[in-house]
Design an enzyme around this catalytic site. Structure first.
Site, short mmCIF file in Angstrom:
data_model
loop_
_atom_site.label_atom_id
_atom_site.label_comp_id
_atom_site.label_asym_id
_atom_site.label_seq_id
_atom_site.Cartn_x
_atom_site.Cartn_y
_atom_site.Cartn_z
N ARG A 31 41.12 16.05 31.10
CA ARG A 31 41.15 16.83 32.34
C ARG A 31 40.12 17.97 32.28
O ARG A 31 39.40 18.22 33.24
CB ARG A 31 42.55 17.41 32.56
CG ARG A 31 42.92 17.31 34.01
CD ARG A 31 44.35 17.59 34.30
NE ARG A 31 44.68 16.86 35.54
CZ ARG A 31 45.79 17.06 36.22
NH1 ARG A 31 46.68 17.91 35.80
NH2 ARG A 31 46.02 16.39 37.33
N ASN B 295 60.04 24.93 50.29
CA ASN B 295 59.82 23.47 50.26
C ASN B 295 61.01 22.72 50.85
O ASN B 295 60.84 21.73 51.55
CB ASN B 295 59.56 23.01 48.82
CG ASN B 295 58.09 23.17 48.44
OD1 ASN B 295 57.28 23.58 49.27
ND2 ASN B 295 57.74 22.85 47.21
N CYS C 217 56.21 17.46 44.85
CA CYS C 217 57.12 18.62 44.83
C CYS C 217 58.36 18.55 45.71
O CYS C 217 59.42 19.00 45.27
CB CYS C 217 56.33 19.88 45.16
SG CYS C 217 55.13 20.23 43.87
N LYS D 55 61.34 16.71 44.06
CA LYS D 55 61.72 17.37 42.80
C LYS D 55 62.33 18.75 43.07
O LYS D 55 63.33 19.12 42.46
CB LYS D 55 60.50 17.44 41.87
CG LYS D 55 60.03 18.82 41.47
CD LYS D 55 58.89 18.78 40.52
CE LYS D 55 57.77 19.75 40.86
NZ LYS D 55 58.11 21.15 40.92
P1 NAD Z 1 49.73 19.01 37.30
O1 NAD Z 1 50.51 18.00 36.57
O2 NAD Z 1 48.60 18.56 38.19
O3 NAD Z 1 49.09 20.06 36.27
C1 NAD Z 1 49.79 20.65 35.23
C2 NAD Z 1 48.86 20.74 34.02
O4 NAD Z 1 49.51 21.48 32.99
C3 NAD Z 1 48.49 19.38 33.41
O5 NAD Z 1 47.09 19.22 33.42
C4 NAD Z 1 49.06 19.45 31.99
O6 NAD Z 1 48.26 18.78 31.03
C5 NAD Z 1 49.08 20.95 31.75
N1 NAD Z 1 49.99 21.37 30.68
C6 NAD Z 1 51.27 21.00 30.45
N2 NAD Z 1 51.76 21.63 29.37
C7 NAD Z 1 50.78 22.43 28.89
C8 NAD Z 1 50.67 23.33 27.79
N3 NAD Z 1 51.70 23.55 26.96
N4 NAD Z 1 49.51 23.98 27.61
C9 NAD Z 1 48.46 23.77 28.43
N5 NAD Z 1 48.50 22.93 29.49
C10 NAD Z 1 49.64 22.26 29.72
O7 NAD Z 1 50.75 19.86 38.15
P2 NAD Z 1 50.47 20.69 39.49
O8 NAD Z 1 50.55 19.77 40.67
O9 NAD Z 1 49.26 21.54 39.31
O10 NAD Z 1 51.77 21.59 39.54
C11 NAD Z 1 51.96 22.65 38.63
C12 NAD Z 1 53.12 23.50 39.11
O11 NAD Z 1 52.82 24.05 40.40
C13 NAD Z 1 54.43 22.73 39.30
O12 NAD Z 1 55.49 23.56 38.94
C14 NAD Z 1 54.47 22.45 40.79
O13 NAD Z 1 55.78 22.33 41.27
C15 NAD Z 1 53.82 23.69 41.36
N6 NAD Z 1 53.14 23.51 42.65
C16 NAD Z 1 52.40 22.40 42.91
C17 NAD Z 1 51.73 22.27 44.13
C18 NAD Z 1 50.89 21.06 44.45
O14 NAD Z 1 50.45 20.94 45.57
N7 NAD Z 1 50.64 20.15 43.54
C19 NAD Z 1 51.79 23.31 45.07
C20 NAD Z 1 52.57 24.44 44.76
C21 NAD Z 1 53.23 24.54 43.55
C1 UGA Z 2 54.01 20.98 50.12
C2 UGA Z 2 54.14 22.29 50.91
O1 UGA Z 2 53.62 22.07 52.22
C3 UGA Z 2 53.37 23.40 50.21
O2 UGA Z 2 53.57 24.63 50.91
C4 UGA Z 2 53.88 23.54 48.78
O3 UGA Z 2 53.13 24.53 48.10
C5 UGA Z 2 53.72 22.22 48.07
O4 UGA Z 2 54.46 21.20 48.79
C6 UGA Z 2 54.26 22.23 46.68
O5 UGA Z 2 55.07 23.05 46.32
O6 UGA Z 2 53.83 21.30 45.98
P1 UGA Z 2 52.18 19.08 49.88
O7 UGA Z 2 53.30 18.30 49.30
O8 UGA Z 2 50.90 19.16 49.14
O9 UGA Z 2 52.64 20.60 50.13
O10 UGA Z 2 51.82 18.51 51.33
P2 UGA Z 2 52.57 18.60 52.76
O11 UGA Z 2 51.55 18.82 53.78
O12 UGA Z 2 53.70 19.52 52.74
O13 UGA Z 2 53.12 17.12 52.93
C7 UGA Z 2 54.18 16.63 52.15
C8 UGA Z 2 54.59 15.27 52.67
O14 UGA Z 2 55.23 15.37 53.93
C9 UGA Z 2 53.43 14.31 52.86
O15 UGA Z 2 53.80 13.01 52.44
C10 UGA Z 2 53.21 14.34 54.36
O16 UGA Z 2 52.59 13.19 54.85
C11 UGA Z 2 54.63 14.48 54.85
N1 UGA Z 2 54.75 15.05 56.21
C12 UGA Z 2 54.30 16.29 56.48
C13 UGA Z 2 55.39 14.29 57.19
O17 UGA Z 2 55.82 13.16 56.96
N2 UGA Z 2 55.51 14.84 58.45
C14 UGA Z 2 55.07 16.09 58.74
O18 UGA Z 2 55.23 16.52 59.91
C15 UGA Z 2 54.44 16.82 57.73
#
Ligand code: NAD
Ligand code: UGA
Length: 458
Positions: free
Chosen positions: A41, A223, A275, A278
């Site tokens: 990565r 969420n 997310c 979960k």
């Molecule tokens: P991700 O899996 O894409 O990234 C997490 C990274 O952390 C991975 O690359 C992994 O290798 C690394 N990692 C794990 N353990 C580690 C360690 N001990 N030291 C160093 N690196 C380590 O996950 P993500 O989608 O970026 O989500 C991260 C957090 O943010 C989650 O809690 C998620 O719920 C939250 N979140 C995600 C989103 C989103 O849109 N994906 C939006 C808001 C919040």
């Molecule tokens: C969502 C939240 O929108 C973010 O604010 C949050 O930070 C994030 O989760 C997180 O914690 O990971 P994300 O999952 O990236 O973001 O995308 P969304 O735009 O929320 O869509 C989620 C799912 O809902 C997608 O599959 C989308 O197609 C679906 N969706 C969204 C619908 O089916 N209908 C809608 O009207 C909107």
């Protein structure tokens, strides 16, 4: 060059990478380092082929990388040299032991806390960026402050609200930045340090503060509310299909009430993404833990309806295609969980593919950005499936198209050309309501939208 602040982020994923890239971009006076245990990565973040697709991200990374944004595998050095540490590691649903399938798996997060303790030679501000169960900061504080030494740690909660596909826009112009802290001298001072970072580009009135538990809980509740809207409209889409009401008209009428609002009311094949499911299951688990069983059941309904919507989609395909899909070729338009991302985590497309293969259909998958992840998701799955980048080639000889991702690309295809190459009767199941249903019906398709009357010739 001497930087005003040195910032570390542990976890170079969908959140850590873009979030830190924006801090580096907006604050050239700070040095930002992102570390990860995954060397592949990190190598990708240091290459021209970034590990995630996100509109606008390439430009921001190219403008900052090597100047004040660095990606590295040196976690120990990163902890030693930086006093402000964001933790953005993954917090998936636990798959084993107590709470399996519901609770958050905090092993990555706890390992990080122990690493911070091990390598710190000076006091640090540790910021929870990952989404965590309420009260996690307490555990973090216990681990970090276990040994009494001159090195101290202040833990802040600063959840991330970006959505994939619009991450850069969301980070540049967030609805709010939430910072939760302990009401101690150290906690309040740490909070001010973090406010100062965001104030470089976020208007002060959008930076809100709260106690640390409210901050942790607000993230999961946000969420849950968003997902609840989708399940609500999807539940009503089922009723629309029985009553000749039209879900687009219903959501427009409902959403125009300013108390309700129009966003997140698009009926679909179901929500996906890493997310929503979960975080809601985590909320359900927390409620159960505290004996709030009615509250737990209420929120679990959001996930149950989401599952129902996906199964409903499959059953609709099955029953309208003469109750057998065996040997039929079905083309999936889109595999990503939403448009403008290559991410397929928890994408409804995974479930739909599995179910189609169980029905012995042949599945042809097309997607402009997600085929690499789709291939990984389906590795080892039994049945006949293939991946074709060009949608016109993908549909060749197919009996049906299932639109699963709302990519703009699919709105503007030449459906006459597509119809001509398909096996008849040719059907479209629009799990996103993005194509012109009337036009496709006029071309000759049987059209099955979501939450609207079907348009059929047979
Ligand atoms: P991700 O899996 O894409 O990234 C997490 C990274 O952390 C991975 O690359 C992994 O290798 C690394 N990692 C794990 N353990 C580690 C360690 N001990 N030291 C160093 N690196 C380590 O996950 P993500 O989608 O970026 O989500 C991260 C957090 O943010 C989650 O809690 C998620 O719920 C939250 N979140 C995600 C989103 C989103 O849109 N994906 C939006 C808001 C919040
Ligand atoms: C969502 C939240 O929108 C973010 O604010 C949050 O930070 C994030 O989760 C997180 O914690 O990971 P994300 O999952 O990236 O973001 O995308 P969304 O735009 O929320 O869509 C989620 C799912 O809902 C997608 O599959 C989308 O197609 C679906 N969706 C969204 C619908 O089916 N209908 C809608 O009207 C909107």
């Amino acid at each position: 060059m001497k930087f005003k602040k040195n910032i570390l982020c542990i976890g170079a994923g969908y959140v850590g990478g873009p979030t830190m890239a924006i801090i580096a971009y907006k604050c050239p006076q700070y040095r930002v380092t992102v570390v990860d245990i995954n060397p592949i990565r990190i190598a990708e973040w240091n290459s021209d082929d970034l590990p995630i697709y996100e509109p606008g991200l390439d430009e921001i990374v190219h403008a900052t990388r090597g100047k004040n944004l660095f990606f590295s595998t040196d976690i120990a050095g990163g902890i030693r040299d930086n006093d402000i540490i964001f933790v953005s590691v993954n917090t998936p649903t636990k798959t084993f032991g107590a709470g399996a399938g519901m609770a958050a798996d905090l092993q990555y997060w706890e390992k990080t806390a122990r690493q911070i303790l091990q390598y710190s030679q000076s006091s640090k501000i540790v910021i929870e960026k990952s989404t965590l169960p309420v009260k996690t900061a307490l555990a973090m504080e216990k681990i970090l402050n276990y040994t009494k030494s001159s090195v101290s740690f202040d833990v802040l909660s600063n959840p991330e609200f970006l959505a994939e596909g619009s991450a850069i826009k969301d980070l540049e112009n967030p609805d709010r930045i939430l910072i939760g802290c302990r009401e101690t001298e150290g906690g309040l001072a740490a909070r001010e340090t973090l406010v100062e970072i965001y104030a470089n580009w976020v208007p002060k009135e959008k930076i809100i503060t709260s106690n640390i538990w409210s901050s942790e809980l607000s993230k999961i509740v946000s969420n849950a509310f968003l997902a609840q809207r989708i399940s609500s409209i999807n539940a009503i889409s089922a009723l629309c299909e029985k009553t000749d009401a039209d879900i687009t008209e219903v959501s427009r009428a409902v959403g125009m009430d300013s108390r309700i609002g129009s966003k997140f009311l698009s009926a679909s094949v179901g929500f996906g993404g890493s997310c929503f499911k979960k975080d809601i299951l985590n909320l359900v688990y927390l409620c159960q833990h505290y004996g709030l069983h009615e509250v737990a059941d209420y929120w679990e309904g959001v996930v149950i309806i989401n599952q129902y919507q996906q199964e409903r989609f499959i059953m609709n395909m099955l029953t309208t295609m003469f109750n057998t899909l065996a040997g039929k070729k079905i083309c999936l338009f889109g595999f990503a969980f939403k448009a403008n991302t290559g991410d397929t985590r928890e994408s409804p497309a995974i479930y739909i593919t599995r179910r189609l293969l169980e029905e012995k259909a042949e599945v042809i998958i097309t997607d402009p950005k997600a085929l690499k992840n789709a291939k990984a998701d389906l590795t080892g799955m039994e049945g006949k499936f293939s991946f074709v980048e060009d949608p016109y080639k993908a549909v060749d000889g197919c009996h049906a198209i299932a639109v699963l991702t709302e990519w703009d690309l699919y709105r503007n295809l030449d459906f006459r050309k597509i119809f001509n190459t398909m096996t008849k009767p040719a059907s479209i199941f629009d799990g996103r309501n993005i194509i012109d249903h009337k036009r496709c019906f006029d071309i000759g398709f049987n059209v099955y939208p979501t939450g609207k009357p079907a348009l059929t010739h047979t």
